[in-house]
Design an enzyme around this catalytic site. Structure first.
Site, PDB file in Angstrom:
ATOM      1  N   LYS A 115      68.616  52.244  53.787  1.00 24.97           N
ATOM      2  CA  LYS A 115      69.315  51.120  53.455  1.00 24.97           C
ATOM      3  C   LYS A 115      68.415  50.559  52.836  1.00 24.97           C
ATOM      4  CE  LYS A 115      70.751  47.754  57.012  1.00 24.97           C
ATOM      5  NZ  LYS A 115      71.560  47.514  58.165  1.00 24.97           N
ATOM      6  N   THR A 134      71.240  34.854  67.157  1.00 24.69           N
ATOM      7  CA  THR A 134      72.121  34.294  68.115  1.00 24.69           C
ATOM      8  C   THR A 134      71.236  34.748  68.960  1.00 24.69           C
ATOM      9  OG1 THR A 134      74.127  34.694  67.345  1.00 24.69           O
ATOM     10  CG2 THR A 134      73.747  34.323  69.513  1.00 24.69           C
ATOM     11  N   GLU A 153      74.289  30.577  63.389  1.00 20.97           N
ATOM     12  CA  GLU A 153      75.671  30.710  62.241  1.00 20.97           C
ATOM     13  C   GLU A 153      76.989  31.128  62.823  1.00 20.97           C
ATOM     14  OE1 GLU A 153      77.121  33.807  62.383  1.00 20.97           O
ATOM     15  OE2 GLU A 153      76.521  34.817  63.885  1.00 20.97           O
ATOM     16  N   ARG A 178      82.368  35.034  60.865  1.00 23.47           N
ATOM     17  CA  ARG A 178      83.966  35.969  61.690  1.00 23.47           C
ATOM     18  C   ARG A 178      83.634  36.759  60.199  1.00 23.47           C
ATOM     19  NH1 ARG A 178      88.508  32.675  60.277  1.00 23.47           N
ATOM     20  NH2 ARG A 178      87.307  32.842  58.957  1.00 23.47           N
ATOM     21  N   ALA A 199      97.521  35.610  72.047  1.00 23.74           N
ATOM     22  CA  ALA A 199      97.326  36.999  72.960  1.00 23.74           C
ATOM     23  C   ALA A 199      96.408  38.380  72.454  1.00 23.74           C
ATOM     24  CB  ALA A 199      98.371  37.044  73.396  1.00 23.74           C
ATOM     25  N   GLY A 200      96.678  39.087  73.127  1.00 18.42           N
ATOM     26  CA  GLY A 200      97.181  40.536  73.185  1.00 18.42           C
ATOM     27  C   GLY A 200      96.108  40.927  74.165  1.00 18.42           C
ATOM     28  N   CYS A 211      80.089  40.288  69.025  1.00 18.28           N
ATOM     29  CA  CYS A 211      79.211  38.912  69.576  1.00 18.28           C
ATOM     30  C   CYS A 211      80.291  38.810  70.693  1.00 18.28           C
ATOM     31  CB  CYS A 211      80.066  37.819  68.340  1.00 18.28           C
ATOM     32  SG  CYS A 211      79.259  38.607  66.520  1.00 18.28           S
ATOM     33  N   ARG A 228      82.235  48.621  66.841  1.00 17.54           N
ATOM     34  CA  ARG A 228      81.165  47.649  68.559  1.00 17.54           C
ATOM     35  C   ARG A 228      82.166  46.779  69.109  1.00 17.54           C
ATOM     36  NH1 ARG A 228      76.516  44.725  65.481  1.00 17.54           N
ATOM     37  NH2 ARG A 228      78.296  45.015  65.038  1.00 17.54           N
TER      38      ARG A 228
HETATM   39  C1  UGA Z   1      82.729  35.781  66.812  1.00 17.47           C
HETATM   40  C2  UGA Z   1      82.922  34.120  66.507  1.00 17.47           C
HETATM   41  O1  UGA Z   1      84.522  33.924  65.511  1.00 17.47           O
HETATM   42  C3  UGA Z   1      82.321  33.431  64.972  1.00 17.47           C
HETATM   43  O2  UGA Z   1      81.854  32.184  65.136  1.00 17.47           O
HETATM   44  C4  UGA Z   1      80.387  34.396  64.942  1.00 17.47           C
HETATM   45  O3  UGA Z   1      79.482  33.488  64.382  1.00 17.47           O
HETATM   46  C5  UGA Z   1      80.038  35.541  65.278  1.00 17.47           C
HETATM   47  O4  UGA Z   1      81.088  35.859  66.519  1.00 17.47           O
HETATM   48  C6  UGA Z   1      79.154  35.605  66.390  1.00 17.47           C
HETATM   49  O5  UGA Z   1      78.636  35.470  66.497  1.00 17.47           O
HETATM   50  O6  UGA Z   1      78.377  35.795  64.914  1.00 17.47           O
HETATM   51  P1  UGA Z   1      83.555  37.674  65.383  1.00 17.47           P
HETATM   52  O7  UGA Z   1      82.948  38.400  66.850  1.00 17.47           O
HETATM   53  O8  UGA Z   1      83.275  38.280  63.891  1.00 17.47           O
HETATM   54  O9  UGA Z   1      82.563  36.152  65.401  1.00 17.47           O
HETATM   55  O10 UGA Z   1      85.446  38.153  64.885  1.00 17.47           O
HETATM   56  P2  UGA Z   1      85.775  36.859  65.189  1.00 17.47           P
HETATM   57  O11 UGA Z   1      87.351  36.866  64.817  1.00 17.47           O
HETATM   58  O12 UGA Z   1      86.129  35.487  66.353  1.00 17.47           O
HETATM   59  O13 UGA Z   1      87.097  37.730  67.010  1.00 17.47           O
HETATM   60  C7  UGA Z   1      86.579  37.631  68.013  1.00 17.47           C
HETATM   61  C8  UGA Z   1      87.767  38.931  69.016  1.00 17.47           C
HETATM   62  O14 UGA Z   1      88.695  38.032  69.124  1.00 17.47           O
HETATM   63  C9  UGA Z   1      88.025  40.252  67.779  1.00 17.47           C
HETATM   64  O15 UGA Z   1      88.357  41.012  69.504  1.00 17.47           O
HETATM   65  C10 UGA Z   1      89.520  39.434  68.090  1.00 17.47           C
HETATM   66  O16 UGA Z   1      90.869  40.297  67.501  1.00 17.47           O
HETATM   67  C11 UGA Z   1      89.764  38.865  69.429  1.00 17.47           C
HETATM   68  N1  UGA Z   1      90.802  37.729  69.181  1.00 17.47           N
HETATM   69  C12 UGA Z   1      89.991  36.960  68.321  1.00 17.47           C
HETATM   70  C13 UGA Z   1      91.784  37.059  69.821  1.00 17.47           C
HETATM   71  O17 UGA Z   1      92.374  38.661  70.975  1.00 17.47           O
HETATM   72  N2  UGA Z   1      92.791  36.444  69.274  1.00 17.47           N
HETATM   73  C14 UGA Z   1      92.833  35.384  69.013  1.00 17.47           C
HETATM   74  O18 UGA Z   1      93.042  34.399  68.911  1.00 17.47           O
HETATM   75  C15 UGA Z   1      91.500  35.578  68.240  1.00 17.47           C
END
Ligand code: UGA
Length: 470
Positions: free
Chosen positions: A35, A120, A150, A153, A271-272, A279, A346
Site C-alpha cells: 500500500k 471509532t 471523525e 462520509r 427511504a430505501g 460504519c 462492505r
Molecule cells: C457514516 C456517517 O454519515 C459519517 O458521519 C461517519 O463519520 C461515518 O459513517 C463513519 O462512522 O465513519 P458513511 O457510512 O460513509 O458515513 O455513509 P452515509 O452517507 O452516512 O450512508 C450510510 C448508509 O445509509 C448508506 O448505505 C446510505 O445509502 C444509507 N442512507 C443514508 C439511507 O438509506 N438513507 C438516507 O437518508 C441516508
C-alpha cells in the site's frame, strides 16, 4: 505542526491528506508495504472525491508515507491513531490494533506527545490507551490521550473533513486540548477558506466550523450516538414507508413534510433498502455492546437493526411481485456499492440482495460506476458485469436500482425501455417520480409509494401476480 497518522485506510489517509492541506507536516504510517509503495507511486487506493488532487499536491512535500511508526512518532508532536476497529462476532469493536499501536507509541516517545484517537472506538478507550501506554513504560507526564472523532462520509470525506459541521475535541488535559485546537486552527479561524486553492465549499457548509471541547468520554459517546441516531432516522423513515405502502400514501411527501420541521431536518430521511457500509452496522452493534456493558439495555438499537434487515426482504418481495417466479430470470442490476459516490461494498444492501437473487437462481447483469472490482471478490455465481446501464438492460426481465448513484437518476428511459425484455423497474432508492415512470410506460415499484402500473394492454404480456401485489 508535525503530525503522525497511524493507519492509511479511509480515515487515516483522508485525515493525513487534509492535515497537509491545512498546512501541517504529516507522516502517514502503515505496515502494509504494498500500500505504501502504491501511495509513493502516486496511486490513490480509494475512490474519494478530491483525494487524488490533495495527494498530488502534498505527496513528497508536506505529506510523507512511512512504515516506521517509531520514526514518525519521534518526529511529531501529535500522533493520530486511525487503525481499523472491525466488529467481533459479539458485536464489540476489536480494539487489538489500537492496543498494539498504543504500545508501540509508548516505546517510541522522545518527549511530550498528544496521542489522538481518530478510529471509532467505544467509551473508555482513551482510558485504556493511557493505561496500556503506562504499562508499556511511558511516563504519564510524557503524553496525553485525546478523542477526536471523525464524521466523514465515504465519497465526500475530504469535503466533510475540511468543511465539518463541528470539530469535537475530547480532552481531559488543557495542554493536550490546546495542541489539538491548534491543529484545527486553520479551519476554526477560517484562514483555510480564504486561500485561493482551497477545495470548493459544499453548498450546505457553514464556515468556520464550531469547535466543541468536551471530556474524552463524552467525545467517544458523541461518535457512537451520532451514528446510531442517523441509523435510527433511516430505519424510522423506512418503517413509515412501509405504512405508506399499506395505506397508499407517498413516503417522499411524508418525508418532506416531516423534514421541513427544522427540529427534525430533511437529511437522512431517504427511504430505501436500508443502510449499509463499514460504519452504521458496526457502530450500532458496538454501541449496543457498550450499553449492555454499562448495565443499560438499549432495545431501540435492536429495533433499528431489525427494520434495516426487513427492508431488504421487502425489496425481494417486490421483485417477486413484479416478476412472479424468479428462477431463470435475467435481472439488470444498477449499483453494487453501499451508496453512491464510493467503490466500497462492505455490508452493501445491493450485494446482499444480489446474493439472495442468485440463491433463487436468477442470472444477474450488474453495472456500477466504481465498485465492480470490489464486488467481483464478494459475488460468486451467475453474475456478469456490464460497461454501462444500457448494456446491463439488454434482454433483462427487469431492471433493479440498488444504489443511489447520481447517474442512475438521469437515465434515458426510452432507450432503456427499448432494451429491456419487459418494461419493469424495481427501484430500491426512489430515484424517479412515479409520474415520469407512468409517462414512459413502466411498471414501476419503489419504496413507500404505490406501484405505477402498466398501461392497459401491456400487462397481458407480463406474468404479473396481482394477488401478491396486494
Ligand atoms: C457514516 C456517517 O454519515 C459519517 O458521519 C461517519 O463519520 C461515518 O459513517 C463513519 O462512522 O465513519 P458513511 O457510512 O460513509 O458515513 O455513509 P452515509 O452517507 O452516512 O450512508 C450510510 C448508509 O445509509 C448508506 O448505505 C446510505 O445509502 C444509507 N442512507 C443514508 C439511507 O438509506 N438513507 C438516507 O437518508 C441516508
Amino acid at each position: 505542526m508535525k503530525i503522525a497518522v497511524v493507519g492509511s485506510g479511509y480515515v487515516g489517509l483522508v485525515a493525513a491528506a487534509c492535515f497537509a492541506e491545512i498546512g501541517h507536516e504529516v507522516i502517514c504510517v502503515d505496515n502494509d508495504d504494498e500500500k505504501l509503495a502504491a501511495l509513493d507511486r502516486g496511486e490513490t487506493p480509494i475512490h474519494e472525491q478530491y483525494l487524488p488532487e490533495l495527494l498530488a499536491r502534498h505527496r513528497g512535500k508536506r505529506l510523507e508515507f512511512s512504515c516506521s511508526l517509531p520514526d514518525a512518532v519521534r518526529a511529531s508532536s501529535a500522533v493520530y491513531i486511525a487503525v481499523g476497529t472491525p466488529p467481533l462476532a459479539s458485536g464489540d469493536a476489536d480494539l487489538s490494533y489500537v492496543e498494539t499501536v498504543a504500545r508501540e507509541i509508548a516505546h517510541s516517545l522522545n518527549g511530550y506527545k498528544v496521542v489522538v484517537e481518530k478510529s471509532t472506538v467505544p467509551v473508555y478507550t482513551s482510558q485504556w490507551v493511557r493505561r496500556v501506554m503506562q504499562l508499556a513504560g511511558a511516563s504519564s507526564s510524557d503524553f496525553d490521550v485525546v478523542s477526536n472523532p471523525e464524521f466523514l462520509r465515504e465519497g465526500t470525506a475530504v469535503s466533510d473533513f475540511l468543511f465539518p459541521d463541528r470539530i469535537v475535541i475530547g480532552a481531559d488535559s488543557e495542554r493536550a486540548s490546546e495542541i489539538v485546537q491548534k491543529i484545527y486552527a486553520p479551519l476554526a479561524l477560517g484562514t483555510y477558506y480564504r486561500q485561493s486553492a482551497s477545495i470548493p465549499q459544499p453548498a450546505k457548509a457553514e464556515v468556520p466550523p464550531r469547535v466543541l471541547v468536551t471530556s474524552a468520554k463524552s467525545a467517544e459517546l458523541i461518535k457512537h450516538a451520532s451514528n446510531a441516531f442517523l441509523a435510527l432516522k433511516i430505519s424510522f423513515i423506512n418503517a413509515v414507508a412501509n405504512i405508506c405502502e399499506a395505506v397508499d400514501a407517498d413516503i417522499e411527501q411524508v418525508a418532506l413534510g416531516m423534514g421541513t420541521d427544522s427540529r427534525i431536518g430533511k437529511r437522512f430521511l431517504r427511504a430505501g433498502i436500508g443502510y449499509g457500509g463499514s460504519c452504521f452496522p458496526k457502530d450500532v452493534a458496538a454501541f449496543r455492546s457498550v450499553a449492555r456493558e454499562c448495565g443499560y439495555e438499549f432495545p431501540m438499537l435492536d429495533e433499528i437493526v431489525s427494520v434495516n434487515e426487513e427492508q431488504r426482504r421487502r425489496f425481494l418481495k417486490k421483485v417477486r411481485t413484479a416478476l412472479w417466479t424468479l428462477r431463470g430470470k435475467r435481472l439488470a442490476v444498477l449499483g453494487l456499492s453501499y451508496k453512491g459516490g464510493t467503490d466500497d461494498v462492505r455490508e452493501s444492501p445491493a450485494i446482499e440482495i444480489i446474493r439472495s437473487l442468485l440463491r433463487e437462481q436468477c442470472s444477474i447483469v450488474a453495472y456500477d460506476p466504481a465498485a465492480v472490482d470490489r464486488a467481483r471478490q464478494e459475488l460468486a455465481g451467475d453474475v456478469t458485469y456490464a460497461e454501462d446501464p444500457y448494456q446491463a438492460a439488454v434482454g433483462a426481465d427487469a431492471l433493479l436500482i440498488l444504489t443511489d448513484w447520481e447517474e442512475f437518476g438521469t437515465l434515458d428511459l426510452l432507450r432503456l425501455k427499448s432494451l429491456l425484455r419487459y418494461p419493469i423497474i424495481v427501484d430500491g432508492r426512489n430515484l424517479y417520480s412515479r409520474e415520469v415512470m407512468h409517462k414512459h410506460g413502466f411498471l414501476y415499484l419503489s419504496v413507500g409509494r404505490a406501484t405505477t402500473e402498466l398501461a392497459p394492454g401491456a400487462a397481458s404480456a407480463l406474468k404479473l401476480n396481482r394477488k401478491s401485489d396486494s
